[in-house]
Design a protein around this motif. Structure first.
Motif, PDB file in Angstrom:
ATOM      1  N   GLU B 145      39.284  56.734  45.229  1.00  0.00           N
ATOM      2  CA  GLU B 145      38.862  56.515  43.839  1.00  0.00           C
ATOM      3  C   GLU B 145      40.061  56.615  42.889  1.00  0.00           C
ATOM      4  OE1 GLU B 145      35.981  55.573  42.515  1.00  0.00           O
ATOM      5  OE2 GLU B 145      35.016  55.474  44.472  1.00  0.00           O
ATOM      6  N   PHE B 146      40.974  57.508  43.218  1.00  0.00           N
ATOM      7  CA  PHE B 146      42.154  57.677  42.363  1.00  0.00           C
ATOM      8  C   PHE B 146      42.991  56.403  42.326  1.00  0.00           C
ATOM      9  CE2 PHE B 146      46.630  58.798  41.751  1.00  0.00           C
ATOM     10  CZ  PHE B 146      46.559  59.365  40.480  1.00  0.00           C
ATOM     11  N   VAL B 147      43.308  55.861  43.499  1.00  0.00           N
ATOM     12  CA  VAL B 147      44.161  54.660  43.495  1.00  0.00           C
ATOM     13  C   VAL B 147      43.418  53.454  42.923  1.00  0.00           C
ATOM     14  CG1 VAL B 147      45.627  55.442  45.395  1.00  0.00           C
ATOM     15  CG2 VAL B 147      43.643  54.013  45.905  1.00  0.00           C
ATOM     16  N   LYS B 148      42.105  53.424  43.076  1.00  0.00           N
ATOM     17  CA  LYS B 148      41.324  52.274  42.612  1.00  0.00           C
ATOM     18  C   LYS B 148      41.070  52.314  41.098  1.00  0.00           C
ATOM     19  CE  LYS B 148      36.778  51.520  43.416  1.00  0.00           C
ATOM     20  NZ  LYS B 148      35.587  51.422  44.280  1.00  0.00           N
ATOM     21  N   THR B 149      40.689  53.465  40.601  1.00  0.00           N
ATOM     22  CA  THR B 149      40.183  53.542  39.230  1.00  0.00           C
ATOM     23  C   THR B 149      41.072  54.352  38.291  1.00  0.00           C
ATOM     24  OG1 THR B 149      38.015  53.675  40.275  1.00  0.00           O
ATOM     25  CG2 THR B 149      38.095  53.984  37.889  1.00  0.00           C
ATOM     26  N   ARG B 150      41.385  55.575  38.721  1.00  0.00           N
ATOM     27  CA  ARG B 150      42.052  56.496  37.791  1.00  0.00           C
ATOM     28  C   ARG B 150      43.505  56.121  37.563  1.00  0.00           C
ATOM     29  NH1 ARG B 150      38.807  58.564  34.683  1.00  0.00           N
ATOM     30  NH2 ARG B 150      40.324  60.170  34.182  1.00  0.00           N
ATOM     31  N   LEU B 151      44.247  55.857  38.629  1.00  0.00           N
ATOM     32  CA  LEU B 151      45.666  55.564  38.458  1.00  0.00           C
ATOM     33  C   LEU B 151      45.899  54.344  37.557  1.00  0.00           C
ATOM     34  CD1 LEU B 151      48.616  56.241  39.168  1.00  0.00           C
ATOM     35  CD2 LEU B 151      48.364  54.778  41.181  1.00  0.00           C
ATOM     36  N   PRO B 152      45.202  53.200  37.802  1.00  0.00           N
ATOM     37  CA  PRO B 152      45.397  52.066  36.885  1.00  0.00           C
ATOM     38  C   PRO B 152      45.017  52.413  35.447  1.00  0.00           C
ATOM     39  CG  PRO B 152      44.006  51.428  38.767  1.00  0.00           C
ATOM     40  CD  PRO B 152      44.323  52.871  38.938  1.00  0.00           C
ATOM     41  N   LYS B 153      43.973  53.243  35.305  1.00  0.00           N
ATOM     42  CA  LYS B 153      43.565  53.644  33.948  1.00  0.00           C
ATOM     43  C   LYS B 153      44.707  54.396  33.253  1.00  0.00           C
ATOM     44  CE  LYS B 153      40.085  56.383  31.551  1.00  0.00           C
ATOM     45  NZ  LYS B 153      39.076  55.731  30.721  1.00  0.00           N
ATOM     46  N   HIS B 154      45.315  55.321  33.980  1.00  0.00           N
ATOM     47  CA  HIS B 154      46.398  56.106  33.370  1.00  0.00           C
ATOM     48  C   HIS B 154      47.631  55.250  33.114  1.00  0.00           C
ATOM     49  CE1 HIS B 154      44.227  59.790  33.413  1.00  0.00           C
ATOM     50  NE2 HIS B 154      44.017  59.748  34.712  1.00  0.00           N
TER      51      HIS B 154
END
Lengths: 256, 256
Positions: B145-154
């Motif tokens: 979930e981090f690489v898919k959603t959170r990292l691009p968001k940040h």
């Protein structure tokens, strides 16, 4: 005429915005609050700030997320940061001791990390973008670890702060003086009482955290706070940081 | 003679203490660092601060955890708080604009929440007290979930900040001026590059975050930072906030 204080925050739960509201209410400040506008109008204001097309302005970087305080041309994001700006202006932090704000900010950051973010993460251990139902298995495990390990660790820490000399006499965290850090602690305990009533009742009954609960009651009894909590301006707990799920409301397995 | 700066932090990984080290190193300040003492001696100092029997002293509440900065009689815990205290003293924040510190602190809190705490929580989604191996199933899900959603968001957020007018000209975050917020961003990107090299390489190659990577390179090339990173004072990544696990190092499923 001084610029008014404008709080930009979601409606529907106290949330992180509540820490800002409590400071403004305790000091009797006049302020506006987008949460009172209802979801549609408020949502428009919040998304204009945090949406992908906002690049901020000449002075203000785009905020990552609410709460955001608007004061004249100044936009301040991040809960602890807003409070640090407001507290000396509202009489909620000493202004005759330049180091006090670092001591108070440390307490506030620790409280928000521990008894706000960690409580939130019990129902969202995998990703904020997924619903509770989509991460319920992991949430139940994290919730059990929280009541067993993390919650006692945090409550013990705060009891230790309140026992320590630097807290001074009386119920407050810093130097015998009521400050915004006490308001933050109140809200963290209040939310945790809502989310985990069983283990918090056991914690209270244990007598191990009497100073923590005394601080909580002392803040709650302050006339302006009591009037505010009874008013419609106080958002009700719901699907925010602090949530009640019956299956999460457990006491640690060993104590059963 | 002014009091020396003393950093109290664990050895064995850069960790949260690294943000403090980078500020001290960039400004050429003299400081001590308990991490250089090795685990046994350092552990004794850290536990004397955060252990259950420490109640602080007359001026200082007991800290919850390191990093802790000692400066004379003053003890300051919490990374962002330490940096806020140090930066104006070290020439890493404007001193002619009373509001700048709130703008910088907001950026720093957002970076530490997003690209430090969230990266940590990918390998510890259930509880800090459990090992990675004891929460590996949940970690793999959180990592995805981090690489898919959170990292691009940040990354998108920081690219937006750097595109925005308030960042001014040049590679820096605030008003065309190098500040401690840039050092924090450097370390957050550096750690994320270590923990998630595959998805970070893809992010760099995408061209979507050119300003973020330009800031990273610009900090890395600063002479004192470059010399520090090449020195033995820089702790190596290991089992800290930023960890490399081959099974966590994935690109989002849709992009495979």
């Amino acid at each position: 005429m001084p610029a008014p204080y404008e709080l930009i925050y979601w409606p529907g739960a106290p949330g992180r915005g509540e820490h800002v509201r409590l400071a403004l209410e305790e000091s009797g400040a006049t302020y506006s609050d987008t949460a009172r506008l209802g979801m549609e109008e408020c949502g428009g204001i919040v998304w204009a700030q945090m949406g992908d097309t906002n690049f901020g302005d000449k002075a203000n970087a785009p905020p990552y997320s609410p709460p955001i305080l608007k004061h004249g041309d100044l936009l301040i994001p991040q809960t602890s940061n807003i409070l640090m700006y407001l507290a000396p202006r509202l009489g909620l932090a000493p202004t005759d001791d330049a180091l006090a704000i670092y001591r108070l900010n440390a307490l506030v950051l620790t409280a928000l990390d521990g008894l706000s973010n960690e409580v939130h993460d019990t129902h969202h251990p995998i990703a904020k973008e997924l619903s509770y139902e989509d991460q319920k298995t992991e949430a139940l495990r994290r919730g059990q670890e929280f009541v067993k390990t993390r919650l006692p660790k945090h409550l013990s820490y705060w009891e230790r702060v309140l026992k320590g000399e630097a807290s001074g006499d009386g119920p407050w965290l810093h130097n015998g003086t009521f400050t915004y850090a006490d308001l933050v602690m109140f809200q963290c305990i209040d939310g945790t009482l809502f989310a985990f009533p069983k283990v918090m009742a056991a914690a209270k009954e244990s007598g191990k955290y009497d100073r923590v609960f005394a601080l909580y009651e002392a803040v709650k009894a302050r006339p302006r706070i009591a009037a505010y909590l009874a008013s419609e301006r106080r958002q009700k707990y719901s699907i925010g940081i602090y949530r009640y799920y019956e299956e999460m409301d457990v006491v640690p397995t060993e104590d059963k």
